[in-house]
Design an enzyme around this catalytic site. Structure first.
Site, short mmCIF file in Angstrom:
data_model
loop_
_atom_site.label_atom_id
_atom_site.label_comp_id
_atom_site.label_asym_id
_atom_site.label_seq_id
_atom_site.Cartn_x
_atom_site.Cartn_y
_atom_site.Cartn_z
CG ASP A 140 75.23 -58.57 -75.01
OD1 ASP A 140 74.60 -59.21 -75.87
OD2 ASP A 140 74.97 -57.39 -74.72
N GLY B 254 72.63 -59.11 -65.54
CA GLY B 254 73.91 -58.71 -66.12
C GLY B 254 74.59 -57.69 -65.23
CG MET C 22 71.00 -58.83 -80.12
SD MET C 22 69.83 -59.21 -78.81
CE MET C 22 68.40 -58.27 -79.35
N GLY D 5 74.64 -54.41 -65.31
CA GLY D 5 73.80 -53.27 -64.92
C GLY D 5 72.87 -53.64 -63.78
CD GLU E 182 73.04 -55.23 -80.46
OE1 GLU E 182 71.92 -55.16 -81.00
OE2 GLU E 182 73.19 -55.47 -79.25
N GLY F 98 67.52 -57.82 -69.56
CA GLY F 98 66.99 -58.55 -70.72
C GLY F 98 66.94 -60.04 -70.43
CD GLN G 20 71.42 -62.70 -81.81
OE1 GLN G 20 72.63 -62.64 -81.72
NE2 GLN G 20 70.71 -61.66 -82.16
NE ARG H 63 68.19 -59.92 -101.43
CZ ARG H 63 68.46 -59.27 -102.56
NH1 ARG H 63 69.45 -58.39 -102.59
NH2 ARG H 63 67.77 -59.52 -103.65
O1 F6P Z 1 72.29 -56.92 -73.34
C1 F6P Z 1 71.56 -57.92 -73.93
C2 F6P Z 1 70.90 -57.44 -75.17
O2 F6P Z 1 70.27 -58.57 -75.73
C3 F6P Z 1 71.81 -56.73 -76.16
O3 F6P Z 1 72.58 -57.64 -76.90
C4 F6P Z 1 70.84 -55.92 -76.96
O4 F6P Z 1 71.42 -54.78 -77.53
C5 F6P Z 1 69.83 -55.52 -75.93
O5 F6P Z 1 69.87 -56.49 -74.91
C6 F6P Z 1 68.44 -55.40 -76.47
O6 F6P Z 1 67.57 -55.02 -75.45
P1 F6P Z 1 65.99 -54.87 -75.58
O7 F6P Z 1 65.40 -56.07 -74.90
O8 F6P Z 1 65.68 -53.64 -74.83
O9 F6P Z 1 65.63 -54.82 -77.03
#
Ligand code: F6P
Length: 360
Positions: A142, A116, A184, A118, A237, A14, A286, A278
């Site tokens: 994250d 990251g 996130m 992964g 989340e 990401g 973010q 709300r």
């Molecule tokens: O790992 C980074 C992150 O931004 C997470 O916080 C979030 O759950 C995920 O990537 C969202 O990924 P995508 O770009 O697939 O929506």
């Protein structure tokens, strides 16, 4: 100064703010200072998988405007594990040899992978299988890459979430509402904890700390009893329901995306407190936008440190931030375990000591 090198750079996983400042620093140091060649690989390992490989030669003049630019000019992907790559006919195929061959076709002496945990694990596996010289730079909003205290993108994300709380504060107060900000954080609550304290949240919920709805509702009713008619909640989340289920949305592409814990809580907070609630889901805001000064600094320092590792032919290492120093560690050590919020962390204690409810 050593032999002239040709290095590749790619961004993987990401996106986040701060990737472009890394690219800029790598080019300035490798091309400007060492007179090496830098090839920017397009869209993570996809650029190496393509035949011919997709890349852009990068010079100092190409990176002029990158310090303040969000995203990554190289493009990225967080889909498609090359060892089980989804093919158009629906099958999964191991494409690792195609990617490995891209590196060798380009005649690279080394590659810098920004990603990251992964991405770092995948790149390391490719590097070992294909005899690549790999150096990694940690990025993720994250902030959950092991060993490093900071990853690129985290600070900007905290700034965005803090700004959101600042704005929500006024509208919550005006309407005497409970407003829940869902942020996130797939496996860790660093964004929620940091922005929650900085943005004055009354309740911070992170996956590392189990909560009860009773505790949350007590905090809200205590505030109501003290004349505070509104409350701000920030929730990561990855926080689960009270009974331990993940809250997930399946989209039309069949992907499971985290999201919805904010609404789950809102319905239950309304039921127990009677307060109008709300929910704001901050989502990819973010990840976008101008990198914060800290992400520009960190990105620049990490970029230079990665080039220095290559200059010293120290490979299979990740640059990290520890005790205000840039220190490199074996990639394997950095990805062995992801970094969650330590319950003994000073910030956890800080939150508790100023009366923020952490749900437990
Ligand atoms: O790992 C980074 C992150 O931004 C997470 O916080 C979030 O759950 C995920 O990537 C969202 O990924 P995508 O770009 O697939 O929506």
């Amino acid at each position: 100064m050593g032999a002239k090198k040709r290095i590749g750079i790619l961004t993987s996983g990401g996106d986040c703010a701060g990737l472009n400042p890394v690219i800029r620093a790598v080019v300035h140091c490798a091309v400007g200072t060492y007179n090496w060649e830098v090839l920017g690989i397009h869209q993570a390992t996809m650029g190496l998988m393509a035949s011919p490989p997709k890349f852009t030669p990068m010079n100092v003049g190409d990176v002029d405007a990158l310090l303040t630019a969000g995203g990554t000019i190289l493009g990225t992907t967080n889909k498609g594990n090359p060892f089980a790559y989804p093919m158009p006919d629906g099958t999964l195929r191991d494409r690792s040899e195609d990617i490995i061959s891209g590196y060798h076709q380009l005649g690279l002496d080394a590659i810098i992978g920004i990603g990251g945990d992964g991405s770092a694990a995948i790149l390391r596996k490719l590097a070992q299988q294909g005899s690549w010289n790999l150096v990694a730079i940690p990025k993720t909003i994250d902030n959950d890459v092991g060993v490093t205290e900071r990853s690129i993108g985290f600070d900007t994300a905290v700034n965005v979430a803090t700004d959101a709380l600042d704005r929500l504060h006024f509208t919550a107060a005006s309407h005497s509402r409970v407003i829940i900000l869902e942020v996130m954080g797939r496996d860790a609550g660093h964004i929620a904890l940091n922005a929650g304290i900085a943005g004055g949240a009354d309740i911070i919920l992170i996956p590392e700390i189990p909560y009860t709805l009773k505790n949350i509702c007590k905090k809200i009713s205590d505030r109501q009893a003290a004349g505070k008619t509104y409350s701000l909640v920030i929730v990561a989340e990855a926080v689960r329901t009270e009974t331990g289920e993940q809250v997930i949305n399946k989209n039309a592409m069949g992907q499971n995306l985290l999201g919805g814990i904010g609404q789950y809580l809102a319905d239950r907070i309304f039921a127990c407190s009677g307060a109008e609630t709300r929910v704001t889901v901050l989502g990819h805001l973010q990840r976008g936008g101008t990198p914060s000064p800290l992400d520009r600094l960190l990105g620049t320092a990490f970029g230079v440190a990665a080039v220095e590792l290559i200059a010293n032919e120290q490979y299979d290492r990740m640059v990290t931030w520890q005790n205000r120093e840039i220190v490199s560690v074996p990639i394997q050590a950095a990805i062995a375990q992801y970094r969650t919020v330590d319950l003994q962390d000073a910030l956890v204690k800080t939150a508790r000591q100023i009366g923020i409810c952490l749900g437990d």
